[in-house]
Scaffold this motif. Structure first.
Motif, PDB file in Angstrom:
ATOM      1  N   ASP A  52     -31.231  24.989  24.143  1.00  0.00           N
ATOM      2  CA  ASP A  52     -30.524  25.235  25.378  1.00  0.00           C
ATOM      3  C   ASP A  52     -29.618  26.444  25.204  1.00  0.00           C
ATOM      4  OD1 ASP A  52     -28.363  24.415  23.962  1.00  0.00           O
ATOM      5  OD2 ASP A  52     -28.081  22.520  25.035  1.00  0.00           O
ATOM      6  N   THR A  53     -28.869  26.765  26.247  1.00  0.00           N
ATOM      7  CA  THR A  53     -28.111  28.010  26.233  1.00  0.00           C
ATOM      8  C   THR A  53     -26.965  28.000  25.249  1.00  0.00           C
ATOM      9  OG1 THR A  53     -26.783  27.135  28.045  1.00  0.00           O
ATOM     10  CG2 THR A  53     -28.666  28.519  28.627  1.00  0.00           C
ATOM     11  N   SER A  54     -26.663  26.873  24.612  1.00  0.00           N
ATOM     12  CA  SER A  54     -25.580  26.838  23.637  1.00  0.00           C
ATOM     13  C   SER A  54     -25.942  27.500  22.333  1.00  0.00           C
ATOM     14  CB  SER A  54     -25.176  25.391  23.375  1.00  0.00           C
ATOM     15  OG  SER A  54     -26.245  24.701  22.774  1.00  0.00           O
ATOM     16  N   LEU A  55     -27.203  27.821  22.120  1.00  0.00           N
ATOM     17  CA  LEU A  55     -27.634  28.373  20.844  1.00  0.00           C
ATOM     18  C   LEU A  55     -27.450  29.877  20.754  1.00  0.00           C
ATOM     19  CD1 LEU A  55     -30.803  26.275  20.027  1.00  0.00           C
ATOM     20  CD2 LEU A  55     -28.459  25.969  19.275  1.00  0.00           C
ATOM     21  N   VAL A  56     -27.087  30.542  21.798  1.00  0.00           N
ATOM     22  CA  VAL A  56     -26.786  31.964  21.749  1.00  0.00           C
ATOM     23  C   VAL A  56     -25.604  32.234  22.660  1.00  0.00           C
ATOM     24  CG1 VAL A  56     -29.135  32.721  21.255  1.00  0.00           C
ATOM     25  CG2 VAL A  56     -28.420  32.467  23.610  1.00  0.00           C
ATOM     26  N   LYS A  57     -24.986  33.382  22.513  1.00  0.00           N
ATOM     27  CA  LYS A  57     -23.900  33.756  23.393  1.00  0.00           C
ATOM     28  C   LYS A  57     -24.417  33.874  24.824  1.00  0.00           C
ATOM     29  CE  LYS A  57     -21.352  36.174  19.788  1.00  0.00           C
ATOM     30  NZ  LYS A  57     -20.770  37.447  19.335  1.00  0.00           N
ATOM     31  N   ALA A  58     -23.572  33.483  25.768  1.00  0.00           N
ATOM     32  CA  ALA A  58     -24.010  33.383  27.161  1.00  0.00           C
ATOM     33  C   ALA A  58     -24.522  34.708  27.691  1.00  0.00           C
ATOM     34  CB  ALA A  58     -22.863  32.861  28.018  1.00  0.00           C
ATOM     35  N   GLU A  59     -23.910  35.813  27.263  1.00  0.00           N
ATOM     36  CA  GLU A  59     -24.302  37.101  27.812  1.00  0.00           C
ATOM     37  C   GLU A  59     -25.572  37.666  27.186  1.00  0.00           C
ATOM     38  OE1 GLU A  59     -21.313  37.797  24.482  1.00  0.00           O
ATOM     39  OE2 GLU A  59     -21.553  36.471  26.223  1.00  0.00           O
ATOM     40  N   LYS A  60     -26.053  37.031  26.130  1.00  0.00           N
ATOM     41  CA  LYS A  60     -27.240  37.541  25.459  1.00  0.00           C
ATOM     42  C   LYS A  60     -28.450  36.751  25.917  1.00  0.00           C
ATOM     43  CE  LYS A  60     -28.696  39.268  20.967  1.00  0.00           C
ATOM     44  NZ  LYS A  60     -28.337  39.418  19.541  1.00  0.00           N
ATOM     45  N   THR A  61     -29.344  37.390  26.647  1.00  0.00           N
ATOM     46  CA  THR A  61     -30.459  36.671  27.247  1.00  0.00           C
ATOM     47  C   THR A  61     -31.783  36.896  26.527  1.00  0.00           C
ATOM     48  OG1 THR A  61     -30.885  38.484  28.796  1.00  0.00           O
ATOM     49  CG2 THR A  61     -29.369  36.743  29.503  1.00  0.00           C
ATOM     50  N   ARG A  62     -31.827  37.751  25.536  1.00  0.00           N
ATOM     51  CA  ARG A  62     -33.063  37.942  24.779  1.00  0.00           C
ATOM     52  C   ARG A  62     -32.746  38.593  23.439  1.00  0.00           C
ATOM     53  NH1 ARG A  62     -36.767  40.739  28.517  1.00  0.00           N
ATOM     54  NH2 ARG A  62     -35.558  39.569  30.033  1.00  0.00           N
ATOM     55  N   GLY A  63     -33.636  38.384  22.482  1.00  0.00           N
ATOM     56  CA  GLY A  63     -33.399  38.977  21.174  1.00  0.00           C
ATOM     57  C   GLY A  63     -34.488  38.603  20.186  1.00  0.00           C
ATOM     58  N   LEU A  64     -34.421  39.201  19.011  1.00  0.00           N
ATOM     59  CA  LEU A  64     -35.361  38.964  17.920  1.00  0.00           C
ATOM     60  C   LEU A  64     -34.544  38.872  16.629  1.00  0.00           C
ATOM     61  CD1 LEU A  64     -38.464  38.756  17.569  1.00  0.00           C
ATOM     62  CD2 LEU A  64     -38.449  41.178  16.912  1.00  0.00           C
ATOM     63  N   ILE A  65     -34.664  37.759  15.912  1.00  0.00           N
ATOM     64  CA  ILE A  65     -33.791  37.495  14.769  1.00  0.00           C
ATOM     65  C   ILE A  65     -34.619  37.114  13.544  1.00  0.00           C
ATOM     66  CG2 ILE A  65     -31.862  36.113  13.911  1.00  0.00           C
ATOM     67  CD1 ILE A  65     -31.255  35.469  16.860  1.00  0.00           C
ATOM     68  N   PRO A  66     -34.456  37.806  12.409  1.00  0.00           N
ATOM     69  CA  PRO A  66     -35.071  37.370  11.154  1.00  0.00           C
ATOM     70  C   PRO A  66     -34.241  36.243  10.535  1.00  0.00           C
ATOM     71  CG  PRO A  66     -33.871  39.400  10.800  1.00  0.00           C
ATOM     72  CD  PRO A  66     -33.749  39.092  12.271  1.00  0.00           C
ATOM     73  N   ILE A  67     -34.900  35.250   9.942  1.00  0.00           N
ATOM     74  CA  ILE A  67     -34.211  34.069   9.419  1.00  0.00           C
ATOM     75  C   ILE A  67     -34.745  33.735   8.026  1.00  0.00           C
ATOM     76  CG2 ILE A  67     -33.676  31.637   9.827  1.00  0.00           C
ATOM     77  CD1 ILE A  67     -34.548  32.126  12.751  1.00  0.00           C
ATOM     78  N   PRO A  68     -33.891  33.634   7.014  1.00  0.00           N
ATOM     79  CA  PRO A  68     -34.342  33.110   5.727  1.00  0.00           C
ATOM     80  C   PRO A  68     -34.568  31.603   5.817  1.00  0.00           C
ATOM     81  CG  PRO A  68     -32.005  33.537   5.662  1.00  0.00           C
ATOM     82  CD  PRO A  68     -32.484  34.037   7.000  1.00  0.00           C
ATOM     83  N   VAL A  69     -35.509  31.068   5.068  1.00  0.00           N
ATOM     84  CA  VAL A  69     -35.843  29.643   5.094  1.00  0.00           C
ATOM     85  C   VAL A  69     -35.668  29.076   3.693  1.00  0.00           C
ATOM     86  CG1 VAL A  69     -37.688  27.964   5.454  1.00  0.00           C
ATOM     87  CG2 VAL A  69     -37.441  29.891   7.023  1.00  0.00           C
ATOM     88  N   LEU A  70     -34.912  27.981   3.587  1.00  0.00           N
ATOM     89  CA  LEU A  70     -34.707  27.313   2.307  1.00  0.00           C
ATOM     90  C   LEU A  70     -34.466  25.835   2.572  1.00  0.00           C
ATOM     91  CD1 LEU A  70     -34.438  27.830  -0.761  1.00  0.00           C
ATOM     92  CD2 LEU A  70     -31.976  28.064  -0.399  1.00  0.00           C
ATOM     93  N   TYR A  71     -35.213  24.938   1.882  1.00  0.00           N
ATOM     94  CA  TYR A  71     -35.078  23.517   2.122  1.00  0.00           C
ATOM     95  C   TYR A  71     -35.546  22.743   0.900  1.00  0.00           C
ATOM     96  CZ  TYR A  71     -40.095  23.892   3.107  1.00  0.00           C
ATOM     97  OH  TYR A  71     -41.437  24.162   3.011  1.00  0.00           O
ATOM     98  N   TYR A  72     -35.284  21.420   0.913  1.00  0.00           N
ATOM     99  CA  TYR A  72     -35.730  20.539  -0.172  1.00  0.00           C
ATOM    100  C   TYR A  72     -36.065  19.175   0.409  1.00  0.00           C
ATOM    101  CZ  TYR A  72     -35.887  17.721  -4.379  1.00  0.00           C
ATOM    102  OH  TYR A  72     -36.312  16.879  -5.377  1.00  0.00           O
ATOM    103  N   THR A  73     -37.226  18.613   0.019  1.00  0.00           N
ATOM    104  CA  THR A  73     -37.570  17.230   0.306  1.00  0.00           C
ATOM    105  C   THR A  73     -38.274  16.670  -0.931  1.00  0.00           C
ATOM    106  OG1 THR A  73     -39.843  17.469   1.146  1.00  0.00           O
ATOM    107  CG2 THR A  73     -38.051  17.929   2.702  1.00  0.00           C
ATOM    108  N   PRO A  74     -38.325  15.335  -1.087  1.00  0.00           N
ATOM    109  CA  PRO A  74     -39.028  14.771  -2.235  1.00  0.00           C
ATOM    110  C   PRO A  74     -40.504  15.138  -2.282  1.00  0.00           C
ATOM    111  CG  PRO A  74     -37.649  13.122  -1.184  1.00  0.00           C
ATOM    112  CD  PRO A  74     -37.673  14.309  -0.268  1.00  0.00           C
ATOM    113  N   ASP A  75     -41.099  15.443  -1.130  1.00  0.00           N
ATOM    114  CA  ASP A  75     -42.537  15.717  -1.079  1.00  0.00           C
ATOM    115  C   ASP A  75     -42.875  17.180  -1.339  1.00  0.00           C
ATOM    116  OD1 ASP A  75     -43.337  12.979   0.074  1.00  0.00           O
ATOM    117  OD2 ASP A  75     -41.806  13.686   1.447  1.00  0.00           O
ATOM    118  N   THR A  76     -41.965  18.069  -0.970  1.00  0.00           N
ATOM    119  CA  THR A  76     -42.236  19.493  -1.153  1.00  0.00           C
ATOM    120  C   THR A  76     -41.505  20.089  -2.340  1.00  0.00           C
ATOM    121  OG1 THR A  76     -40.397  20.133   0.299  1.00  0.00           O
ATOM    122  CG2 THR A  76     -42.551  19.792   1.334  1.00  0.00           C
ATOM    123  N   LYS A  77     -40.438  19.398  -2.816  1.00  0.00           N
ATOM    124  CA  LYS A  77     -39.461  19.984  -3.730  1.00  0.00           C
ATOM    125  C   LYS A  77     -38.821  21.186  -3.021  1.00  0.00           C
ATOM    126  CE  LYS A  77     -40.412  16.847  -6.694  1.00  0.00           C
ATOM    127  NZ  LYS A  77     -39.499  15.684  -6.793  1.00  0.00           N
TER     128      LYS A  77
END
Length: 382
Positions: free
Chosen positions: A35-60
């Motif tokens: 929903d609109t809470s995930l970005v600033k109200a005045e920003k209506t479009r964009g492209l964002i690079p995101i690093p990914v890092l996680y851990y679970t017992p199944d994937t390590k």
């Protein structure tokens, strides 16, 4: 839990804390509706690079990168915008030599008359199988590997305030299965029992989805409710090798006890009837519900479970949760008994990547009948 596994978890969590807020704060769970809470109200479009890092017992430990594109459409009357639409491209690799490439999207048309959801995915996966039912000892663990490509396409029409209804088509091709013996004296149970899916195959079906989402924030809701009900028919009519029906219910309710103190409830059902491939059987465990058990530790045709979670602040950007849940897998309702009922209790630490957006990194420790499991993920369990 082995010490070196716990050390890897804590290291992964520390690395996550050091990641820049402006990048990771845009990520969220694939099945959530932004929903609109995930970005600033005045920003209506964009492209964002995101690093990914996680851990679970199944994937390590898993790591990779993602690219998030988002936009909001202006309503036809010129008053306000739709909720945020997004598309994500994710590529990651885990220490279990699993790879995942995922493209998913959630798109609202003008005036939110329609909601389009979907995903395209390719994955090389290493999984575990202990047998079917509640009486499956840990000593029966076998490792099997497979690749799959899948697609999911849903087109939902608005039928009321934040309420949608529409068809959902799913198809997945499981191939290159490699089955391994349990030990030198016992062959694979998947092969010896000829569990559906042990040779791979196509799983394809069509369903109907009803969705109601009144949460105030999808990343960390403090009020409102979420209800999704869906029913599917899989089989040769849609080009599949497995014939069965599937019904799902996911209900979540949030209560704000006082500022920043939230009591959250979640109940879910996954009910199946027919020839269900092992990759799609109902399971108890994982990072979302019954966190005291690893994913796929217990499999059956059906699952039902419920959980509660209390979320509260600590200091600065840190928060904490306490959770408890019960549930079980079963063939028929009469099979559910207190002797096999799975319980899970635990606690978790939260770090707010961006307090305004209420998006957290979570590190959860869940305890169940067979010990503890540890998870590091982005976003809440529900």
């Amino acid at each position: 839990m082995k010490r070196h596994a716990l050390a890897s978890c804590l290291l992964g969590f520390c690395l996550l804390l050091g990641t820049t807020n402006s990048a990771l704060a845009q990520d969220q769970q694939a099945d959530a509706i932004p929903d609109t809470s995930l970005v600033k109200a005045e920003k209506t479009r964009g492209l964002i690079p995101i690093p990914v890092l996680y851990y679970t017992p199944d994937t390590k430990l898993g790591f990779g990168a993602a690219l998030l594109g988002f936009f909001k459409l202006k309503n036809s009357e010129g008053e306000g915008y739709t909720r945020l639409s997004q598309a994500r491209l994710i590529v990651d690799y885990t220490l279990r030599k699993q790879t995942d490439q995922l493209l998913d999207w959630t798109i609202f048309t003008r005036d939110e008359k329609y909601l389009f959801r979907g995903e395209l995915r390719h994955r090389i996966y290493t999984d575990r199988f202990y047998g079917i039912g509640n009486d499956t000892p840990l000593s029966d663990e076998e490792i099997y590997e497979y690749d799959y490509v899948s697609a999911r396409l849903a087109a939902l029409k608005k039928i009321g305030a934040r309420t949608f209804l529409g068809p959902d088509f799913q198809i997945a091709n499981y191939y290159d299965l490699q089955l391994n013996p349990i030990n030198e004296d016992r062959e694979s149970q998947l092969r010896s029992q000829q569990i559906p899916g042990y040779e791979g195959g196509v799983n394809s079906g069509l369903g109907l989805v009803f969705l109601l989402d009144s949460r105030d924030n999808v990343a960390f809701a403090s009020s409102g409710a979420y209800l999704e009900m869906s029913g599917y028919r899989f089989g040769s009519t849609f080009g599949g090798n497995f014939g069965y029906t599937n019904f799902n219910l996911d209900f979540r309710k949030y209560f704000q006890l006082k500022p920043n103190h939230v009591l959250a409830h979640n109940t879910s059902f996954n009910l199946n009837n027919g020839e269900i491939p092992v990759m799609r059987m109902a399971m108890a465990g994982g990072d979302r519900i019954l966190r005291g058990y690893a994913k796929n530790r217990f499999l059956e045709d059906n699952f039902a479970g419920t959980q509660m979670e209390y979320r509260f602040p600590l200091f600065w950007r840190f928060g904490m949760v306490a959770f408890a849940g019960v549930g079980d897998v079963f063939d028929k309702p009469k099979d559910v008994s207190f002797s096999t009922l799975k319980y899970s209790v635990g606690t978790g630490l939260r770090y707010a990547l961006n307090p305004e957006q209420k998006l957290n990194i979570r590190a959860d420790i869940g305890y169940g009948r067979e010990g503890m499991n540890f998870y590091v993920m982005i976003g809440e369990a529900f």
